[in-house]
Design a protein around this motif. Structure first.
Motif, PDB file in Angstrom:
ATOM      1  N   LYS A   8      37.520  46.158  31.627  1.00 29.55           N
ATOM      2  CA  LYS A   8      36.095  45.964  31.919  1.00 29.55           C
ATOM      3  C   LYS A   8      35.562  44.623  31.419  1.00 29.55           C
ATOM      4  O   LYS A   8      34.704  44.013  32.056  1.00 29.55           O
ATOM      5  N   ASN A   9      36.057  44.144  30.268  1.00 29.47           N
ATOM      6  CA  ASN A   9      35.532  42.883  29.740  1.00 29.47           C
ATOM      7  C   ASN A   9      35.834  41.719  30.659  1.00 29.47           C
ATOM      8  O   ASN A   9      35.084  40.752  30.712  1.00 29.47           O
ATOM      9  N   GLY A  10      36.953  41.812  31.369  1.00 26.59           N
ATOM     10  CA  GLY A  10      37.348  40.707  32.224  1.00 26.59           C
ATOM     11  C   GLY A  10      36.583  40.647  33.523  1.00 26.59           C
ATOM     12  O   GLY A  10      36.699  39.674  34.255  1.00 26.59           O
ATOM     13  N   HIS A  11      35.806  41.705  33.833  1.00 28.57           N
ATOM     14  CA  HIS A  11      35.125  41.728  35.123  1.00 28.57           C
ATOM     15  C   HIS A  11      34.009  40.709  35.218  1.00 28.57           C
ATOM     16  O   HIS A  11      33.515  40.451  36.302  1.00 28.57           O
ATOM     17  N   LYS A  12      33.609  40.121  34.065  1.00 26.21           N
ATOM     18  CA  LYS A  12      32.618  39.043  34.125  1.00 26.21           C
ATOM     19  C   LYS A  12      33.190  37.842  34.878  1.00 26.21           C
ATOM     20  O   LYS A  12      32.433  37.016  35.373  1.00 26.21           O
ATOM     21  N   TRP A  13      34.492  37.752  34.941  1.00 28.37           N
ATOM     22  CA  TRP A  13      35.114  36.596  35.579  1.00 28.37           C
ATOM     23  C   TRP A  13      35.216  36.756  37.083  1.00 28.37           C
ATOM     24  O   TRP A  13      35.786  35.885  37.751  1.00 28.37           O
ATOM     25  N   ALA A  14      34.694  37.856  37.631  1.00 26.72           N
ATOM     26  CA  ALA A  14      34.892  38.123  39.055  1.00 26.72           C
ATOM     27  C   ALA A  14      34.352  36.991  39.920  1.00 26.72           C
ATOM     28  O   ALA A  14      35.044  36.501  40.816  1.00 26.72           O
ATOM     29  N   LEU A  15      33.130  36.547  39.637  1.00 23.47           N
ATOM     30  CA  LEU A  15      32.532  35.495  40.466  1.00 23.47           C
ATOM     31  C   LEU A  15      33.332  34.204  40.370  1.00 23.47           C
ATOM     32  O   LEU A  15      33.636  33.562  41.377  1.00 23.47           O
ATOM     33  N   MET A  16      33.703  33.861  39.135  1.00 24.67           N
ATOM     34  CA  MET A  16      34.452  32.616  38.919  1.00 24.67           C
ATOM     35  C   MET A  16      35.769  32.632  39.696  1.00 24.67           C
ATOM     36  O   MET A  16      36.070  31.700  40.452  1.00 24.67           O
ATOM     37  N   LEU A  17      36.532  33.713  39.521  1.00 21.76           N
ATOM     38  CA  LEU A  17      37.856  33.751  40.142  1.00 21.76           C
ATOM     39  C   LEU A  17      37.754  33.853  41.661  1.00 21.76           C
ATOM     40  O   LEU A  17      38.506  33.180  42.383  1.00 21.76           O
ATOM     41  N   THR A  18      36.823  34.664  42.149  1.00 17.68           N
ATOM     42  CA  THR A  18      36.710  34.806  43.598  1.00 17.68           C
ATOM     43  C   THR A  18      36.252  33.502  44.241  1.00 17.68           C
ATOM     44  O   THR A  18      36.756  33.102  45.296  1.00 17.68           O
ATOM     45  N   SER A  19      35.295  32.811  43.604  1.00 16.25           N
ATOM     46  CA  SER A  19      34.834  31.572  44.226  1.00 16.25           C
ATOM     47  C   SER A  19      35.910  30.497  44.142  1.00 16.25           C
ATOM     48  O   SER A  19      36.047  29.696  45.065  1.00 16.25           O
ATOM     49  N   LEU A  20      36.682  30.509  43.061  1.00 15.15           N
ATOM     50  CA  LEU A  20      37.788  29.548  42.973  1.00 15.15           C
ATOM     51  C   LEU A  20      38.800  29.805  44.083  1.00 15.15           C
ATOM     52  O   LEU A  20      39.260  28.874  44.758  1.00 15.15           O
ATOM     53  N   MET A  21      39.106  31.077  44.287  1.00 13.02           N
ATOM     54  CA  MET A  21      40.043  31.450  45.355  1.00 13.02           C
ATOM     55  C   MET A  21      39.510  31.018  46.713  1.00 13.02           C
ATOM     56  O   MET A  21      40.242  30.453  47.541  1.00 13.02           O
ATOM     57  N   THR A  22      38.215  31.261  46.949  1.00 15.00           N
ATOM     58  CA  THR A  22      37.614  30.883  48.230  1.00 15.00           C
ATOM     59  C   THR A  22      37.697  29.379  48.441  1.00 15.00           C
ATOM     60  O   THR A  22      38.054  28.907  49.524  1.00 15.00           O
ATOM     61  N   MET A  23      37.393  28.624  47.369  1.00 16.87           N
ATOM     62  CA  MET A  23      37.410  27.172  47.519  1.00 16.87           C
ATOM     63  C   MET A  23      38.821  26.678  47.815  1.00 16.87           C
ATOM     64  O   MET A  23      39.023  25.908  48.759  1.00 16.87           O
ATOM     65  N   LEU A  48      36.884  40.311  53.345  1.00 12.01           N
ATOM     66  CA  LEU A  48      37.887  39.492  52.670  1.00 12.01           C
ATOM     67  C   LEU A  48      37.509  39.257  51.208  1.00 12.01           C
ATOM     68  O   LEU A  48      38.345  39.405  50.302  1.00 12.01           O
ATOM     69  N   LEU A  49      36.229  38.932  50.975  1.00 18.25           N
ATOM     70  CA  LEU A  49      35.793  38.676  49.601  1.00 18.25           C
ATOM     71  C   LEU A  49      35.932  39.931  48.752  1.00 18.25           C
ATOM     72  O   LEU A  49      36.355  39.878  47.591  1.00 18.25           O
ATOM     73  N   HIS A  50      35.560  41.064  49.355  1.00 24.38           N
ATOM     74  CA  HIS A  50      35.680  42.338  48.639  1.00 24.38           C
ATOM     75  C   HIS A  50      37.139  42.619  48.276  1.00 24.38           C
ATOM     76  O   HIS A  50      37.442  43.014  47.153  1.00 24.38           O
ATOM     77  N   LEU A  51      38.027  42.358  49.259  1.00 24.48           N
ATOM     78  CA  LEU A  51      39.462  42.599  49.036  1.00 24.48           C
ATOM     79  C   LEU A  51      39.986  41.704  47.910  1.00 24.48           C
ATOM     80  O   LEU A  51      40.696  42.170  47.006  1.00 24.48           O
ATOM     81  N   ILE A  52      39.611  40.407  47.952  1.00 27.22           N
ATOM     82  CA  ILE A  52      40.085  39.471  46.935  1.00 27.22           C
ATOM     83  C   ILE A  52      39.605  39.907  45.554  1.00 27.22           C
ATOM     84  O   ILE A  52      40.376  39.980  44.599  1.00 27.22           O
ATOM     85  N   THR A  53      38.298  40.215  45.481  1.00 30.53           N
ATOM     86  CA  THR A  53      37.735  40.595  44.191  1.00 30.53           C
ATOM     87  C   THR A  53      38.412  41.853  43.661  1.00 30.53           C
ATOM     88  O   THR A  53      38.761  41.935  42.476  1.00 30.53           O
ATOM     89  N   LYS A  54      38.632  42.817  44.554  1.00 29.72           N
ATOM     90  CA  LYS A  54      39.247  44.070  44.124  1.00 29.72           C
ATOM     91  C   LYS A  54      40.667  43.823  43.622  1.00 29.72           C
ATOM     92  O   LYS A  54      41.045  44.299  42.550  1.00 29.72           O
ATOM     93  N   GLN A  55      41.441  43.032  44.393  1.00 31.17           N
ATOM     94  CA  GLN A  55      42.825  42.767  43.991  1.00 31.17           C
ATOM     95  C   GLN A  55      42.895  42.057  42.651  1.00 31.17           C
ATOM     96  O   GLN A  55      43.792  42.313  41.844  1.00 31.17           O
ATOM     97  N   LEU A  56      41.935  41.127  42.421  1.00 30.61           N
ATOM     98  CA  LEU A  56      41.991  40.362  41.177  1.00 30.61           C
ATOM     99  C   LEU A  56      41.512  41.179  39.990  1.00 30.61           C
ATOM    100  O   LEU A  56      41.958  40.967  38.861  1.00 30.61           O
ATOM    101  N   MET A  57      40.598  42.117  40.235  1.00 25.72           N
ATOM    102  CA  MET A  57      39.986  42.822  39.118  1.00 25.72           C
ATOM    103  C   MET A  57      40.729  44.092  38.725  1.00 25.72           C
ATOM    104  O   MET A  57      40.474  44.640  37.662  1.00 25.72           O
ATOM    105  N   ILE A  58      41.648  44.574  39.592  1.00 31.74           N
ATOM    106  CA  ILE A  58      42.341  45.826  39.278  1.00 31.74           C
ATOM    107  C   ILE A  58      43.120  45.740  37.956  1.00 31.74           C
ATOM    108  O   ILE A  58      42.990  46.618  37.111  1.00 31.74           O
ATOM    109  N   PRO A  59      43.921  44.668  37.712  1.00 27.42           N
ATOM    110  CA  PRO A  59      44.686  44.680  36.456  1.00 27.42           C
ATOM    111  C   PRO A  59      43.848  44.362  35.219  1.00 27.42           C
ATOM    112  O   PRO A  59      44.316  44.609  34.113  1.00 27.42           O
ATOM    113  N   LEU A  60      42.648  43.832  35.394  1.00 26.52           N
ATOM    114  CA  LEU A  60      41.840  43.459  34.227  1.00 26.52           C
ATOM    115  C   LEU A  60      41.069  44.667  33.714  1.00 26.52           C
ATOM    116  O   LEU A  60      40.761  45.585  34.463  1.00 26.52           O
TER     117      LEU A  60
END
Lengths: 55, 227
Positions: free
Chosen positions: B64-79, B50-62
């Motif tokens: 390379k520079n935006g990939h630093k936000w992966a942890l932030m966005l995925t953990s926000l989504m999880t919370m 699930l985490l992999h799927l969320i991260t992948k879905q969120l990072m596809i439109p961004l």
């Protein structure tokens, strides 16, 4: 409507961000993704034996 | 009587301590922190998927520079996801129905995306204030409109989550109250109302997941404009 009352907004904000930064983020960081399973057989290396020069 | 339906949204206190702290902390228990030497089981595998799927879905439109936000966005989504879903249990309090919590999440994150854009590529992010190909007489009005829509974003982000969850909880309570009240008078209608309540509960589970995703997706779209 009590849900619109911003009463302890600062403590809620601090708690929310502390939970997010100190609990959830470290937890998610410990998850390590594994490689997807592949059908290819893993490469088997066959080492060639050699003779030690002192034997 | 009219106000008592909203009492479920007032933050509960026990012995003078706000219980919102507990309801913020407890959903994190659903996710273990697996060590390196853990053997995989079904739960951790499906969470990882699930985490992999969320991260992948969120990072596809961004990019390379935006990939630093992966942890932030995925953990926000999880919370948000865990809080929303646990809040659907009966007799529990949902912190995400509180406007102050949603604004506390929405405003700093929106400001972060905006400041990232203004810091790294100011002209490109300022260029979003005017759509391409606007007729010249419309330019001043359009810049005003776009500035307003830029500034209203955090408010919309927070209010969207609050309003959706509040409406869902209210509907569930209304229909269940109706079902209880109708039981002695019209048993058949009461059973029908129960069926509707069941369907509504399924819908609310979906809404809880969708709203968590929408919150993070909109943040990633704001990020995409600015990175």
């Amino acid at each position: 409507m009590p849900q619109l009352n911003p009463a302890p907004w600062f403590s809620i904000m601090v708690m929310t961000w502390l939970t997010l930064a100190l609990l959830i983020q470290p937890k998610l960081l410990t998850f390590t993704t594994t490689n997807p399973p592949s059908k290819k057989p893993s490469l088997i290396t066959k080492p060639t034996p050699w003779a030690w020069p002192w034997t | 009587m009219n106000l008592s339906f909203f009492d479920q949204f007032s933050s509960p206190h026990l012995l003078g301590h706000p219980l919102i702290l507990l309801s913020l902390l407890l959903p994190a228990l659903l996710f273990p922190s697996p060590g390196n030497r853990w053997i995989n089981n079904r739960l951790s595998t499906i969470q990882l998927w699930l985490l992999h799927l969320i991260t992948k879905q969120l990072m596809i439109p961004l990019n390379k520079n935006g990939h630093k936000w992966a942890l932030m966005l995925t953990s926000l989504m999880t919370m948000l996801l865990t809080i929303n879903l646990l809040g659907l249990l009966p007799y529990t309090f949902t912190p995400t129905t509180q406007l102050s919590m949603n604004m506390a999440l929405a405003f700093p994150l929106w400001l972060a995306t905006l400041l990232t854009g203004l810091r790294n590529k100011p002209s490109a992010s300022l260029a979003h204030l005017l759509p391409e190909g606007t007729p010249t007489p419309l330019i001043p009005a359009l810049i005003l409109i776009e500035t307003t829509s830029l500034l209203i974003r955090p408010l919309a982000l927070g209010v969207r989550l609050t309003a959706n969850l509040t409406a869902g909880h209210l509907l569930i309570q209304l229909i269940s109250t109706a079902s209880i009240a109708l039981k002695p008078i019209l048993p058949t209608v009461s059973i029908l109302t129960m069926a509707i309540l069941l369907l509504l509960t399924i819908l609310e589970v979906a809404v809880a997941m969708i709203q968590a995703y929408v919150f993070v997706l909109l943040l990633s779209l704001y990020l995409q404009e600015n990175i």
